[in-house]
Design a protein around this motif. Structure first.
Motif, PDB file in Angstrom:
ATOM      1  N   PHE A 163       5.847  17.470  18.094  1.00 37.26           N
ATOM      2  CA  PHE A 163       5.947  18.371  19.239  1.00 37.26           C
ATOM      3  C   PHE A 163       7.177  19.243  19.064  1.00 37.26           C
ATOM      4  O   PHE A 163       8.275  18.743  18.819  1.00 37.26           O
ATOM      5  N   VAL A 164       7.001  20.541  19.186  1.00 41.42           N
ATOM      6  CA  VAL A 164       8.113  21.480  19.163  1.00 41.42           C
ATOM      7  C   VAL A 164       7.878  22.462  20.301  1.00 41.42           C
ATOM      8  O   VAL A 164       6.951  23.267  20.259  1.00 41.42           O
ATOM      9  N   GLY A 165       8.687  22.365  21.342  1.00 39.47           N
ATOM     10  CA  GLY A 165       8.485  23.221  22.500  1.00 39.47           C
ATOM     11  C   GLY A 165       9.523  22.941  23.563  1.00 39.47           C
ATOM     12  O   GLY A 165      10.618  22.460  23.270  1.00 39.47           O
ATOM     13  N   THR A 166       9.191  23.231  24.821  1.00 35.53           N
ATOM     14  CA  THR A 166      10.126  23.033  25.923  1.00 35.53           C
ATOM     15  C   THR A 166       9.682  21.870  26.806  1.00 35.53           C
ATOM     16  O   THR A 166       8.497  21.645  27.006  1.00 35.53           O
ATOM     17  N   VAL A 167      10.682  21.132  27.302  1.00 29.77           N
ATOM     18  CA  VAL A 167      10.457  20.006  28.210  1.00 29.77           C
ATOM     19  C   VAL A 167      11.408  20.177  29.389  1.00 29.77           C
ATOM     20  O   VAL A 167      12.537  20.645  29.220  1.00 29.77           O
ATOM     21  N   GLN A 188      15.278  23.049  31.830  1.00 27.77           N
ATOM     22  CA  GLN A 188      14.337  23.223  30.727  1.00 27.77           C
ATOM     23  C   GLN A 188      15.093  23.227  29.402  1.00 27.77           C
ATOM     24  O   GLN A 188      16.092  23.919  29.240  1.00 27.77           O
ATOM     25  N   LEU A 189      14.600  22.425  28.442  1.00 29.44           N
ATOM     26  CA  LEU A 189      15.260  22.260  27.151  1.00 29.44           C
ATOM     27  C   LEU A 189      14.288  22.501  26.010  1.00 29.44           C
ATOM     28  O   LEU A 189      13.094  22.178  26.124  1.00 29.44           O
ATOM     29  N   ASN A 190      14.782  23.052  24.924  1.00 27.36           N
ATOM     30  CA  ASN A 190      13.997  23.127  23.695  1.00 27.36           C
ATOM     31  C   ASN A 190      14.088  21.787  22.991  1.00 27.36           C
ATOM     32  O   ASN A 190      15.188  21.317  22.696  1.00 27.36           O
ATOM     33  N   VAL A 191      12.934  21.182  22.725  1.00 26.66           N
ATOM     34  CA  VAL A 191      12.901  19.808  22.231  1.00 26.66           C
ATOM     35  C   VAL A 191      11.943  19.694  21.052  1.00 26.66           C
ATOM     36  O   VAL A 191      10.889  20.338  21.018  1.00 26.66           O
ATOM     37  N   SER A 192      12.322  18.863  20.104  1.00 27.24           N
ATOM     38  CA  SER A 192      11.439  18.494  18.999  1.00 27.24           C
ATOM     39  C   SER A 192      11.262  16.979  19.025  1.00 27.24           C
ATOM     40  O   SER A 192      12.263  16.250  18.998  1.00 27.24           O
ATOM     41  N   VAL A 193      10.026  16.518  19.102  1.00 28.61           N
ATOM     42  CA  VAL A 193       9.736  15.086  19.111  1.00 28.61           C
ATOM     43  C   VAL A 193       8.886  14.773  17.882  1.00 28.61           C
ATOM     44  O   VAL A 193       7.792  15.324  17.730  1.00 28.61           O
ATOM     45  N   PRO A 194       9.355  13.907  16.987  1.00 28.63           N
ATOM     46  CA  PRO A 194       8.617  13.630  15.752  1.00 28.63           C
ATOM     47  C   PRO A 194       7.228  13.063  16.016  1.00 28.63           C
ATOM     48  O   PRO A 194       6.984  12.424  17.045  1.00 28.63           O
ATOM     49  N   THR A 249       2.738  19.829  25.958  1.00 34.04           N
ATOM     50  CA  THR A 249       3.545  18.742  26.511  1.00 34.04           C
ATOM     51  C   THR A 249       2.705  17.556  26.978  1.00 34.04           C
ATOM     52  O   THR A 249       3.257  16.473  27.219  1.00 34.04           O
ATOM     53  N   SER A 250       1.387  17.741  27.079  1.00 38.00           N
ATOM     54  CA  SER A 250       0.545  16.643  27.560  1.00 38.00           C
ATOM     55  C   SER A 250       0.487  15.482  26.574  1.00 38.00           C
ATOM     56  O   SER A 250       0.096  14.371  26.949  1.00 38.00           O
ATOM     57  N   ILE A 251       0.890  15.707  25.326  1.00 32.19           N
ATOM     58  CA  ILE A 251       0.846  14.614  24.348  1.00 32.19           C
ATOM     59  C   ILE A 251       2.046  13.688  24.499  1.00 32.19           C
ATOM     60  O   ILE A 251       2.071  12.598  23.928  1.00 32.19           O
ATOM     61  N   LEU A 252       3.060  14.096  25.275  1.00 33.13           N
ATOM     62  CA  LEU A 252       4.288  13.316  25.406  1.00 33.13           C
ATOM     63  C   LEU A 252       4.201  12.327  26.552  1.00 33.13           C
ATOM     64  O   LEU A 252       3.635  12.616  27.609  1.00 33.13           O
ATOM     65  N   ASN A 253       4.793  11.154  26.353  1.00 31.83           N
ATOM     66  CA  ASN A 253       4.899  10.132  27.384  1.00 31.83           C
ATOM     67  C   ASN A 253       6.363   9.725  27.537  1.00 31.83           C
ATOM     68  O   ASN A 253       7.155   9.854  26.600  1.00 31.83           O
ATOM     69  N   VAL A 254       6.719   9.221  28.723  1.00 33.30           N
ATOM     70  CA  VAL A 254       8.020   8.569  28.869  1.00 33.30           C
ATOM     71  C   VAL A 254       7.928   7.247  28.124  1.00 33.30           C
ATOM     72  O   VAL A 254       7.028   6.442  28.372  1.00 33.30           O
ATOM     73  N   ASP A 281       0.830  -1.203   0.000  1.00 37.82           N
ATOM     74  CA  ASP A 281       0.000   0.000   0.000  1.00 37.82           C
ATOM     75  C   ASP A 281       0.865   1.254   0.000  1.00 37.82           C
ATOM     76  O   ASP A 281       1.958   1.275   0.551  1.00 37.82           O
ATOM     77  N   SER A 282       0.350   2.315  -0.614  1.00 34.60           N
ATOM     78  CA  SER A 282       1.055   3.585  -0.622  1.00 34.60           C
ATOM     79  C   SER A 282       0.900   4.258   0.745  1.00 34.60           C
ATOM     80  O   SER A 282      -0.149   4.183   1.382  1.00 34.60           O
ATOM     81  N   VAL A 283       1.972   4.907   1.196  1.00 27.15           N
ATOM     82  CA  VAL A 283       1.976   5.579   2.495  1.00 27.15           C
ATOM     83  C   VAL A 283       1.650   7.050   2.300  1.00 27.15           C
ATOM     84  O   VAL A 283       2.273   7.729   1.475  1.00 27.15           O
ATOM     85  N   THR A 284       0.663   7.549   3.050  1.00 25.66           N
ATOM     86  CA  THR A 284       0.312   8.963   2.997  1.00 25.66           C
ATOM     87  C   THR A 284       0.531   9.583   4.373  1.00 25.66           C
ATOM     88  O   THR A 284      -0.015   9.105   5.368  1.00 25.66           O
ATOM     89  N   ILE A 285       1.347  10.624   4.419  1.00 25.23           N
ATOM     90  CA  ILE A 285       1.616  11.338   5.661  1.00 25.23           C
ATOM     91  C   ILE A 285       1.157  12.775   5.504  1.00 25.23           C
ATOM     92  O   ILE A 285       1.570  13.474   4.573  1.00 25.23           O
ATOM     93  N   THR A 286       0.271  13.206   6.386  1.00 20.46           N
ATOM     94  CA  THR A 286      -0.197  14.588   6.378  1.00 20.46           C
ATOM     95  C   THR A 286       0.634  15.393   7.359  1.00 20.46           C
ATOM     96  O   THR A 286       0.699  15.065   8.554  1.00 20.46           O
ATOM     97  N   ALA A 287       1.277  16.445   6.854  1.00 26.93           N
ATOM     98  CA  ALA A 287       2.177  17.258   7.679  1.00 26.93           C
ATOM     99  C   ALA A 287       1.363  18.227   8.527  1.00 26.93           C
ATOM    100  O   ALA A 287       1.273  19.427   8.239  1.00 26.93           O
ATOM    101  N   GLN A 288       0.767  17.700   9.597  1.00 24.09           N
ATOM    102  CA  GLN A 288       0.009  18.539  10.517  1.00 24.09           C
ATOM    103  C   GLN A 288       0.950  19.528  11.201  1.00 24.09           C
ATOM    104  O   GLN A 288       2.105  19.217  11.465  1.00 24.09           O
ATOM    105  N   PRO A 289       0.465  20.729  11.512  1.00 20.29           N
ATOM    106  CA  PRO A 289       1.331  21.720  12.163  1.00 20.29           C
ATOM    107  C   PRO A 289       1.775  21.239  13.538  1.00 20.29           C
ATOM    108  O   PRO A 289       1.041  20.524  14.226  1.00 20.29           O
ATOM    109  N   PRO A 290       2.975  21.599  13.960  1.00 25.90           N
ATOM    110  CA  PRO A 290       3.475  21.155  15.266  1.00 25.90           C
ATOM    111  C   PRO A 290       2.657  21.727  16.417  1.00 25.90           C
ATOM    112  O   PRO A 290       1.966  22.741  16.279  1.00 25.90           O
TER     113      PRO A 290
END
Length: 420
Positions: free
Chosen positions: A232-236, A266-272, A189-194, A176-185
């Motif tokens: 995610f693009v922000g601070t952690v 506190q760090l500036n972090v980008s999580v794909p 931080t609530s979307i992140l998990n350890v 199957d063909s892969v489709t990725i929609t580039a949603q805005p960042p």
């Protein structure tokens, strides 16, 4: 006198005669659906048990669909096959034969939120060992295609759009063909998990004092997972024990600037999107006790006690001695945000000679061993071992920021922070 001179000449010549070292024959077959692999280049890299380069690599070419080459004896080998504009990798452990079937292809499209194609996005296809196999830049319609690829390999498609990264895993024999929609960042931080990785996504390494102080240092790393389709693009923030003094930090394998706040580092972090990023901090303690509140829920946490006798260490009830070849504490269960862990190493430090031997045994190599065993085209590729440093548990799990600890020893007194 002439006999003596002749003897000395013979001995000196013998000193330059190369001594034959033991070798092992590494062989394999590489087949492709769309043509012969004859002439493709093969490189074999001998590796140690810790997946470090053990000796010089050897190269050969495929004849028909097979190859065979004598490589220096080693516990394992990395085999790199260059074919069809891509580079394919195989790690051989306890075996000397490889079989690659290059018959699969992966295609897809990167789209903007309005449905239009994203032109110029950089796409990487990465194999299960974190090696970058091939790269591509999308065309005017946002399309991309990779192949031929291995038929039994699971790959990850990584798309970089601006400062954000998107990931999608594709299994073997995907048609199957892969489709990725580039949603805005997002910066939520609530979307992140350890990361719930095996055996743990959160490591605290306590190190004996490296200077005039008698207090230990700590190198702490956390792998953050983003299970959503938005990057995610922000601070952690990495929480710190009271009165701890940070001196270095890392994001995604690179030394990073940081800000000391009331809650920690506190760090500036980008999580794909659908990906993970590892962050870390190194700091000195003001006493022999490590105590802190966990900032986020975590399924497991490990405390590595490098240079300390575990039997003489006091710790909180939510920690227990781990079943590992090295000094290690693990959590008795999951930890909730706000829960406190503590470790007291007073009187537990081993003698310098024993601790030094243990440090060598624990890591399996010196700090110099953090160099890649196989050069690849990306800083996040599967160089052996992958960043951030040398393995600390003899291959049991991951890596820690040994490089930051070495940096502290070498450049004590040099500020590398962005502390405000």
């Amino acid at each position: 006198m002439r006999r003596l001179i002749a003897l000395l000449v013979v001995v000196s010549c013998l000193a330059f005669v190369p001594v034959a070292s033991a070798t092992t024959t590494v062989s394999g077959t590489v087949t492709a659906e769309d043509g012969s692999t004859d002439g493709a280049r093969v490189e074999v890299v001998p590796l140690t048990q810790q997946q470090q380069r053990a000796d010089g690599s050897v190269t050969t070419t495929i004849e028909g669909s097979s190859f065979s080459v004598d490589a220096p004896d080693a516990p394992s080998y990395a085999v790199r096959v260059s074919y069809g504009g891509a580079t394919h990798y195989e790690i051989l452990q306890n075996q000397t034969q490889v079989s690659m079937d290059l018959t699969e292809r992966v295609s897809g499209t990167i789209r903007n939120p309005d449905g239009s194609g994203t032109e110029g996005a950089v796409i990487e296809v990465v194999d299960g060992d974190e090696f970058v196999v091939d790269t591509y830049r999308t065309n005017a319609t946002g399309s991309f295609a990779f192949g031929p690829l291995e038929s039994d390999e699971t790959y990850e498609i990584r798309a970089a759009v601006g400062d954000a990264e998107y990931r999608r895993t594709v299994g073997p024999s995907t048609t199957d063909s892969v489709t990725i929609t580039a949603q805005p960042p997002t910066s939520d931080t609530s979307i992140l998990n350890v990361a719930n990785r095996s055996p743990t996504g959160h490591v605290v390494q306590m190190l004996p004092a490296q200077n005039a102080s008698t207090n230990p240092s700590v190198v702490e790393t956390v792998a953050f997972e983003n299970p959503t389709d938005r990057p995610f693009v922000g601070t952690v923030t990495i929480g710190l024990p009271a009165d701890a003094s940070p001196y270095a930090a890392m994001v995604g394998g690179e030394q990073a600037q940081y800000r000391r706040t009331d809650t920690g580092v506190q760090l500036n972090v980008s999580v794909p999107a659908n990906g993970t990023t590892q962050i870390g901090a190194a700091y000195d303690l003001t006493g022999r006790q490590f105590e802190k509140q966990v900032v986020r829920n975590t399924s497991s946490l490990a405390v590595v006690l490098q240079g300390y006798n575990t039997s003489k260490v006091s710790h909180s009830e939510n920690l227990r001695v781990g079943s590992s070849p090295i000094s290690l504490l693990t959590t008795t269960g999951s930890l909730d945000a706000g829960e406190t862990i503590s470790v007291d190493v007073s009187g537990a430090q081993m003698e310098a000679s024993a601790a030094g031997a243990g440090a060598t045994s624990d890591s399996g190599s010196s700090a110099d061993a953090s160099s890649s065993a196989v050069e690849t085209s990306s800083s996040e590729s599967g160089s052996i071992p992958s960043f951030p440093g040398v393995p600390i548990l003899g291959g049991i799990f991951g890596s820690v920021l040994v490089g930051l600890g070495a940096y502290r020893v070498a450049d004590a007194g040099l500020s590398v922070s962005g502390e405000e």
